[in-house]
Design an enzyme around this catalytic site. Structure first.
Site, short mmCIF file in Angstrom:
data_model
loop_
_atom_site.label_atom_id
_atom_site.label_comp_id
_atom_site.label_asym_id
_atom_site.label_seq_id
_atom_site.Cartn_x
_atom_site.Cartn_y
_atom_site.Cartn_z
N THR A 17 0.78 -1.25 -0.11
CA THR A 17 -0.03 -0.06 0.00
C THR A 17 0.93 1.38 -0.06
OG1 THR A 17 -1.72 -1.07 1.18
CG2 THR A 17 -1.67 1.28 1.10
N ASP A 60 1.54 -6.37 -4.74
CA ASP A 60 0.66 -6.46 -3.36
C ASP A 60 1.26 -7.66 -2.69
OD1 ASP A 60 -2.58 -6.02 -2.69
OD2 ASP A 60 -1.45 -7.61 -1.70
N ASP A 93 -0.05 -7.30 4.44
CA ASP A 93 -0.72 -8.42 4.46
C ASP A 93 0.19 -9.61 4.84
OD1 ASP A 93 -2.97 -6.93 4.02
OD2 ASP A 93 -3.24 -7.70 1.88
N THR A 169 2.69 -10.36 14.30
CA THR A 169 1.31 -10.70 13.59
C THR A 169 0.80 -9.49 13.29
OG1 THR A 169 1.23 -12.86 14.96
CG2 THR A 169 -0.83 -11.98 13.99
N ARG A 250 -2.93 -25.71 13.90
CA ARG A 250 -3.39 -24.68 14.85
C ARG A 250 -4.73 -25.43 15.60
NH1 ARG A 250 -3.25 -19.40 13.90
NH2 ARG A 250 -5.29 -19.16 13.18
N GLN A 282 -4.19 -21.14 18.40
CA GLN A 282 -5.21 -20.27 17.63
C GLN A 282 -5.28 -19.00 18.16
OE1 GLN A 282 -8.86 -22.09 16.63
NE2 GLN A 282 -7.94 -23.61 15.04
N1 ASP Z 1 -2.64 -5.46 0.25
C1 ASP Z 1 -1.48 -4.61 0.58
C2 ASP Z 1 -0.39 -5.45 0.83
O1 ASP Z 1 -0.18 -6.16 1.39
C3 ASP Z 1 -2.04 -4.17 2.23
C4 ASP Z 1 -0.92 -3.39 2.61
O2 ASP Z 1 -0.01 -3.15 2.19
O3 ASP Z 1 -1.21 -2.57 3.57
O4 ASP Z 1 0.40 -5.47 -0.28
#
Ligand code: ASP
Length: 346
Positions: A17, A60, A93, A169, A250, A282
């Site tokens: 992002t 991404d 992500d 995490t 998990r 979990q």
């Molecule tokens: N979908 C994006 C990624 O992981 C989310 C982000 O960067 O916050 O590339």
């Protein structure tokens, strides 16, 4: 400050992002190039650092995986002696997977590898990307009073905290404080200043120059996520996955699973076949206490290994790494529960 004293930092841009731009037709965010990103952070020039960059094809991070991790780790190893620190710009992500994978791939790392990104693109007025990038650069340049790198490990910098990478995490898809290391203290708290917790920071004891790079990751691993009502046929189907070598199971709470005979028999047969099964909880906080409940103890008796307080991300990438080294299931079984680079509490 003289030129010689300037910290030298290498930025590795992989996407996420932070560097994305909205597609005017679909209105979805799409990865964009590094020049756009840097043009939006003019303050970087105010830092008295020598900064270079490497740009990968921006993606991404849902598309990140063992090949991308190997590329990042190799870039760091290739330029290891030239820079004081490394900043990896990455999507949030799968950032925790990448941080975990890099911590295993870069054995005996003694320089900072700071991974960051943002929740809002760098071009947006309220972006968190500018602050995260600047702080990541400052952390990568930080030294102890004796002149050694302050951070000597892979870490995730996000908003107010620096976390150990293989303990982290992603906790929120919306908040600026998106990450947390639920079983390990923060390495630094970011407020008006950057306050490092030196007791929590990892210190390597080997010769600092001896970085050992391992880029082979074995993909024949998977998660098995339990849910109440899990059927025997689902279980049989998943455990029979062709070529599977390692499974991160998990489980509930302190490492508990159903006590049905069919379930335990399926686990036992899989372990007997040479598949390494690691038990992680979990729950995001706490970990597996295999003997606390009979339901957990039965798993141990079937040959399942406790992953203690490892994150799922660390456990799965550790299996990939250990099998990637070409180790036998027996060797992987004995190493999966040991501390390789701060990912587990023994
Ligand atoms: N979908 C994006 C990624 O992981 C989310 C982000 O960067 O916050 O590339």
């Amino acid at each position: 400050m003289s030129d010689i004293a300037k910290p030298r930092i290498l930025i590795i841009y992989t996407g996420g992002t932070i560097g994305m731009i909205e597609n005017p037709e679909t209105r979805s965010l799409e990865p964009f190039d590094f020049t756009h990103l840097i043009d939006n952070v003019p303050k970087i020039k105010m830092l008295e650092y020598d900064i270079d960059n490497i740009q990968f094809t921006p993606i991404d991070s849902s598309d990140m995986g063992p090949e991308g991790w190997a590329e990042i780790a190799t870039a760091i190893a290739d330029h290891y002696d030239e820079y004081d620190g490394f900043v990896v710009l990455h999507g949030t992500d799968t950032m925790a997977y990448t941080a975990s994978a890099l911590s295993f791939m870069l054995q005996d790392l003694s320089k900072p590898v700071i991974i960051t990104g943002s929740q809002l693109p760098i071009g947006e007025v309220r972006t968190d990307g500018e602050e995260n990038l600047i702080t990541a650069l400052q952390i990568a340049a930080a030294t102890t009073p004796a002149g050694a790198p302050m951070v000597q490990e892979v870490a995730i910098l996000f908003e107010n905290y620096l976390w150990r990478g293989n303990r982290s995490t992603k906790m929120s898809a919306d908040n600026f404080n998106a990450f947390k290391s639920n079983n390990y203290p923060g390495l630094a708290r970011i407020g008006l200043g950057i306050h490092f917790d030196e007791a929590a920071l990892r210190r390597v004891t080997t010769d600092p120059k001896r970085l050992r790079l391992h880029t082979r990751m074995d993909r024949d691993v998977m998660f098995l996520d339990l849910n109440p009502g899990f059927t025997q046929s689902t279980m049989q189907h998943l455990l029979a996955t062709p070529g599977i070598k390692g499974i991160v199971m998990r489980t509930y709470g302190a490492g508990n699973a159903p006590t049905d005979t069919w379930f335990l028999e399926a686990i036992r047969r899989t372990v007997d076949r040479g598949v390494v099964i690691v038990n992680v909880s979990q729950c995001v906080n706490g970990g597996v206490h295999a003997r606390r409940y009979a339901a957990g103890d039965l798993l141990t008796r079937c040959g399942v290994i406790s992953g203690r307080d490892m994150t799922s991300e660390a456990a799965i990438t550790k299996l990939m790494y250990l099998f990637g080294l070409g180790l036998t299931p027996h060797q992987v079984r004995s190493l999966i529960g040991t501390d390789l680079c701060g990912e587990i509490t023994i």
